[in-house]
Design an enzyme around this catalytic site. Sequence first.
Site, PDB file in Angstrom:
ATOM      1  N   ASP A   1     -22.758  24.394  -3.298  1.00  0.00           N
ATOM      2  CA  ASP A   1     -23.254  23.158  -2.691  1.00  0.00           C
ATOM      3  C   ASP A   1     -22.181  22.402  -1.908  1.00  0.00           C
ATOM      4  O   ASP A   1     -22.351  21.223  -1.581  1.00  0.00           O
ATOM      5  CB  ASP A   1     -23.877  22.235  -3.743  1.00  0.00           C
ATOM      6  CG  ASP A   1     -25.007  21.395  -3.150  1.00  0.00           C
ATOM      7  OD1 ASP A   1     -25.618  21.847  -2.163  1.00  0.00           O
ATOM      8  OD2 ASP A   1     -25.258  20.285  -3.646  1.00  0.00           O
TER       9      ASP A   1
ATOM     10  N   LYS B   1     -13.080   7.544  -2.527  1.00  0.00           N
ATOM     11  CA  LYS B   1     -14.472   7.793  -2.891  1.00  0.00           C
ATOM     12  C   LYS B   1     -14.731   7.295  -4.305  1.00  0.00           C
ATOM     13  O   LYS B   1     -13.991   7.615  -5.233  1.00  0.00           O
ATOM     14  CB  LYS B   1     -14.785   9.294  -2.808  1.00  0.00           C
ATOM     15  CG  LYS B   1     -16.225   9.641  -3.177  1.00  0.00           C
ATOM     16  CD  LYS B   1     -16.465  11.149  -3.104  1.00  0.00           C
ATOM     17  CE  LYS B   1     -17.907  11.490  -3.475  1.00  0.00           C
ATOM     18  NZ  LYS B   1     -18.153  12.959  -3.437  1.00  0.00           N
TER      19      LYS B   1
END
Length: 451
Positions: A292, A164
């Site tokens: 989140d 990522k």
Amino acid sequence: MSLESRGARALGRGVPPSMASSANSSNPPSASASKTKTKKKHFVSQKVSVFRAGNPLLSVFMWGVNHSINELTHVPAPVMLLPDDFKANSKIKVNNHLFNKENLPSNFKFKEYCPQVFRNLRERFGVDDLDYQISLTRHAPYSEGNVRSSMLFHRSYDRRHVIKQISSEDVADMHSFLSDYHQYVVNCHGNTLLPQFLGMYRLSADSEDTYMLVMRNVFSHRLTIHRKYDLKGSLVSREASDKEKVKELPTLKDMDFLNVNQKLFVEQAEKALFMEKMRRDVEFLTRLKIMDYSLLLGIHEVWRLEGEEEGEEERPRPGVGAGTGVSAMVAAPSASSSGQATGEEDNNNLGLMPHMYGQSPESPGTLLGKGPGLGDGLSVLDVYAVHSSDCSPRAEVYFMGLIDILTQYDTKKKAAHAAKTVKHGAGAEISTVNPEQYAKRFMDFIANIFA
């Protein structure tokens, strides 16, 4: 660490001779050295170390990971990690090299953050350094994101690892998070649904810095994923867009999950173990004021492929309409077809299993009964996998892991919470809430995804 300090050892460490020679260019070559170089004119043997990728940055990544693991093999692992290990880094600068110029920038830098910490994490997660090196460097990773996106995803050619692209702020967050994360992994003996962080790097080329974080893939490296969900337990703005739904493998969300009455069928004992593991992980994130995060859920439909093997017509899938665009096979592109790698080897020459990309003539049901490791024959690499129960309407395998765990409830998130509350009302199920409220709502939602 400058290239000059490595010049004397470069040839013994897998660094191409032309790179090593740039560090010693001030010393004229001797006659005997010149003669030897003339006699051995074949640099063909060096092609095993050529890192070819359509993106030069990926070539730097592959070169750097290869160099880093080679260097670590010469350094004994510490008996225990010290506070300085969580601040340490190793770096190398390469200038004006003459090797593999068509794929590597002429000048680049590679930096590995906390090498001993991530080495220790790989060991605790059962990831061998040589396997890690081969997975990331034998063939170019392939892209998982929109090229215009600021956050890009890549997968290793064997689909075992996710790379990522992150921001410099994420790197700072990882540094502040890493010590607690490592201690938690030690305490739970690596038995967690949290992301398995395996390496973090900075690549510098053309005066630009790019940061990469490597994790174990939540999904299987060999079984096709037919449906994918990102679940937060929030209901506001948590439905996939029409543009997303027509993709080959769309990322569906909470409302999509509820709208089709999707349920997971697992044994009660498996559910209890999963929820206990989830509870521990969520409590850990709550203590660090993190919110989140999501549960990434991938569903492999064993029944579908078994039916195809028997020549049956494709049966309707629960919860997936005709317009979702999900294909029967979501095969990872081969290196040659991805447009990124230009190596001469094909997949069959890379030590891959024949069914790596869902192309096996054997049925998944047979494959699941073969391998060593987890229950029902799942591969030992499928650490996030849970097999459906015998009472399930259809045979499935579920892959579930927590993702996106670096967001803290800071001033920015508090402001976002206030703004969304004004817009949607105090009772709305918005995603931006304090960590304690987020954790409770998340756990309640996940508990109800099971039948």
